[in-house]
Write a protein that holds these residues in place. Sequence first.
Motif, PDB file in Angstrom:
ATOM      1  N   PRO A 187       1.065  -1.262  -0.103  1.00 56.57           N
ATOM      2  CA  PRO A 187      -0.007  -0.129  -0.018  1.00 56.57           C
ATOM      3  C   PRO A 187       0.953   1.260  -0.012  1.00 56.57           C
ATOM      4  CG  PRO A 187      -0.688  -1.581   1.810  1.00 56.57           C
ATOM      5  CD  PRO A 187       0.554  -2.015   1.040  1.00 56.57           C
ATOM      6  N   ILE A 188       0.367   2.330  -0.759  1.00 54.70           N
ATOM      7  CA  ILE A 188       1.224   3.513  -0.776  1.00 54.70           C
ATOM      8  C   ILE A 188       1.491   4.197   0.557  1.00 54.70           C
ATOM      9  CG2 ILE A 188       1.072   5.767  -1.561  1.00 54.70           C
ATOM     10  CD1 ILE A 188      -0.441   4.825  -4.123  1.00 54.70           C
ATOM     11  N   ALA A 189       0.267   3.897   1.410  1.00 49.28           N
ATOM     12  CA  ALA A 189       0.498   4.469   2.742  1.00 49.28           C
ATOM     13  C   ALA A 189       1.350   3.886   3.736  1.00 49.28           C
ATOM     14  CB  ALA A 189      -1.150   4.370   3.351  1.00 49.28           C
ATOM     15  N   PHE A 190       1.631   2.517   3.420  1.00 47.43           N
ATOM     16  CA  PHE A 190       2.811   1.915   4.016  1.00 47.43           C
ATOM     17  C   PHE A 190       4.093   2.466   3.633  1.00 47.43           C
ATOM     18  CE2 PHE A 190       5.986  -1.363   4.259  1.00 47.43           C
ATOM     19  CZ  PHE A 190       6.288  -1.512   5.325  1.00 47.43           C
ATOM     20  N   MET A 191       4.097   2.859   2.333  1.00 47.12           N
ATOM     21  CA  MET A 191       5.511   3.128   1.704  1.00 47.12           C
ATOM     22  C   MET A 191       5.947   4.673   2.122  1.00 47.12           C
ATOM     23  SD  MET A 191       6.259   0.794  -0.203  1.00 47.12           S
ATOM     24  CE  MET A 191       7.142   1.417  -1.736  1.00 47.12           C
ATOM     25  N   LYS A 192       4.772   5.639   2.291  1.00 44.94           N
ATOM     26  CA  LYS A 192       4.844   6.752   2.566  1.00 44.94           C
ATOM     27  C   LYS A 192       5.200   6.867   4.401  1.00 44.94           C
ATOM     28  CE  LYS A 192       1.894   9.377  -0.330  1.00 44.94           C
ATOM     29  NZ  LYS A 192       0.543  10.146  -0.414  1.00 44.94           N
ATOM     30  N   THR A 193       4.659   5.881   5.144  1.00 45.39           N
ATOM     31  CA  THR A 193       5.053   5.883   6.555  1.00 45.39           C
ATOM     32  C   THR A 193       6.541   5.417   6.723  1.00 45.39           C
ATOM     33  OG1 THR A 193       2.841   5.167   6.939  1.00 45.39           O
ATOM     34  CG2 THR A 193       4.095   4.908   8.855  1.00 45.39           C
ATOM     35  N   LEU A 194       6.886   4.336   5.812  1.00 42.47           N
ATOM     36  CA  LEU A 194       8.425   3.780   5.823  1.00 42.47           C
ATOM     37  C   LEU A 194       9.323   5.004   5.500  1.00 42.47           C
ATOM     38  CD1 LEU A 194      10.165   1.395   6.229  1.00 42.47           C
ATOM     39  CD2 LEU A 194       9.747   0.847   4.005  1.00 42.47           C
ATOM     40  N   ALA A 195       8.941   5.777   4.687  1.00 45.65           N
ATOM     41  CA  ALA A 195       9.759   6.793   4.026  1.00 45.65           C
ATOM     42  C   ALA A 195       9.889   7.824   5.082  1.00 45.65           C
ATOM     43  CB  ALA A 195       9.376   7.414   2.613  1.00 45.65           C
ATOM     44  N   GLU A 196       8.794   8.055   5.794  1.00 47.97           N
ATOM     45  CA  GLU A 196       8.842   9.465   6.753  1.00 47.97           C
ATOM     46  C   GLU A 196       9.462   8.812   8.200  1.00 47.97           C
ATOM     47  OE1 GLU A 196       4.766  10.147   7.078  1.00 47.97           O
ATOM     48  OE2 GLU A 196       4.694  11.219   5.036  1.00 47.97           O
ATOM     49  N   ASN A 197       9.291   7.584   8.435  1.00 48.19           N
ATOM     50  CA  ASN A 197       9.810   7.021   9.714  1.00 48.19           C
ATOM     51  C   ASN A 197      10.920   5.987   9.555  1.00 48.19           C
ATOM     52  OD1 ASN A 197       7.673   8.586  11.262  1.00 48.19           O
ATOM     53  ND2 ASN A 197       6.301   7.184  10.299  1.00 48.19           N
ATOM     54  N   PRO A 198      11.832   6.200   9.185  1.00 48.64           N
ATOM     55  CA  PRO A 198      12.939   5.185   9.107  1.00 48.64           C
ATOM     56  C   PRO A 198      13.384   4.738  10.496  1.00 48.64           C
ATOM     57  CG  PRO A 198      13.972   7.271   8.673  1.00 48.64           C
ATOM     58  CD  PRO A 198      12.521   7.583   8.779  1.00 48.64           C
ATOM     59  N   TYR A 199      13.926   3.500  10.748  1.00 40.17           N
ATOM     60  CA  TYR A 199      14.419   3.050  11.988  1.00 40.17           C
ATOM     61  C   TYR A 199      15.551   3.869  12.392  1.00 40.17           C
ATOM     62  CZ  TYR A 199      15.765  -0.095  15.898  1.00 40.17           C
ATOM     63  OH  TYR A 199      15.921  -0.575  16.937  1.00 40.17           O
ATOM     64  N   GLN A 200      15.547   4.430  13.751  1.00 42.74           N
ATOM     65  CA  GLN A 200      16.712   5.057  14.382  1.00 42.74           C
ATOM     66  C   GLN A 200      16.773   4.482  15.602  1.00 42.74           C
ATOM     67  OE1 GLN A 200      15.225   9.032  14.698  1.00 42.74           O
ATOM     68  NE2 GLN A 200      14.905   9.218  12.430  1.00 42.74           N
ATOM     69  N   SER A 201      18.209   3.887  15.781  1.00 43.64           N
ATOM     70  CA  SER A 201      18.584   3.241  16.836  1.00 43.64           C
ATOM     71  C   SER A 201      19.310   4.373  17.892  1.00 43.64           C
ATOM     72  CB  SER A 201      19.827   2.230  16.593  1.00 43.64           C
ATOM     73  OG  SER A 201      20.724   2.750  15.943  1.00 43.64           O
ATOM     74  N   ASP A 202      19.199   4.134  19.119  1.00 42.21           N
ATOM     75  CA  ASP A 202      19.686   5.198  20.070  1.00 42.21           C
ATOM     76  C   ASP A 202      21.180   4.561  20.360  1.00 42.21           C
ATOM     77  OD1 ASP A 202      17.102   5.854  20.232  1.00 42.21           O
ATOM     78  OD2 ASP A 202      16.614   4.523  21.971  1.00 42.21           O
ATOM     79  N   GLY A 203      21.751   4.187  19.474  1.00 43.67           N
ATOM     80  CA  GLY A 203      23.496   3.987  19.734  1.00 43.67           C
ATOM     81  C   GLY A 203      23.630   2.483  19.273  1.00 43.67           C
ATOM     82  N   TYR A 204      24.581   1.657  19.964  1.00 42.77           N
ATOM     83  CA  TYR A 204      24.904   0.346  19.702  1.00 42.77           C
ATOM     84  C   TYR A 204      23.699  -0.409  20.111  1.00 42.77           C
ATOM     85  CZ  TYR A 204      27.047  -4.120  19.802  1.00 42.77           C
ATOM     86  OH  TYR A 204      27.171  -5.461  19.616  1.00 42.77           O
ATOM     87  N   GLU A 205      23.244  -1.400  19.394  1.00 38.12           N
ATOM     88  CA  GLU A 205      22.156  -2.359  19.725  1.00 38.12           C
ATOM     89  C   GLU A 205      22.739  -3.600  19.244  1.00 38.12           C
ATOM     90  OE1 GLU A 205      18.724  -1.128  17.417  1.00 38.12           O
ATOM     91  OE2 GLU A 205      18.074   0.137  19.188  1.00 38.12           O
ATOM     92  N   ASN A 206      22.529  -4.707  20.415  1.00 40.88           N
ATOM     93  CA  ASN A 206      23.061  -5.787  20.274  1.00 40.88           C
ATOM     94  C   ASN A 206      21.738  -6.738  20.181  1.00 40.88           C
ATOM     95  OD1 ASN A 206      23.940  -8.489  20.426  1.00 40.88           O
ATOM     96  ND2 ASN A 206      24.538  -8.359  22.720  1.00 40.88           N
TER      97      ASN A 206
END
Length: 129
Positions: A38-57
């Motif tokens: 769905p286009i809505a999913f693609m827009k949401t993904l583009a607007e909200n990429p995953y951002q980590s708070d530093g190193y993640e194991n």
Amino acid sequence: MIVATNMIFKDIEQRLERRVYYCHRCRAFHTTAQFRLPIAFMKTLAENPYQSDGYENYLKISHRKRVWYWWHHTLGVKVPFALFERIVAEYGPTPEKAIVRIKLDPLAFMHFMMLFLYKERLKRSATDA
């Protein structure tokens, strides 16, 4: 493209084609296993990429749960965490490598997830029959 029918070809196990559609360019019918996101999913993904708070194991469940939370709450893909864990286990040799792949190409993971859920549904329907 106009979808003519949704059917599953069961003659060969490796064939995953489900849709028969008419192609206006070559004026013929084709089969495909692809699905449209769905286009809505693609827009949401583009607007909200995953951002980590530093190193993640990602060998730790709590860190994998952050990625699941992103999928579940931010992107709106409502799969339970236990199911997400099963999909991640199939997606890569280790949970850590699978999560890294998910972060690099979330669309490929979405396709894998849909195919995984489709195959699980086929297994359930085969055992019910």
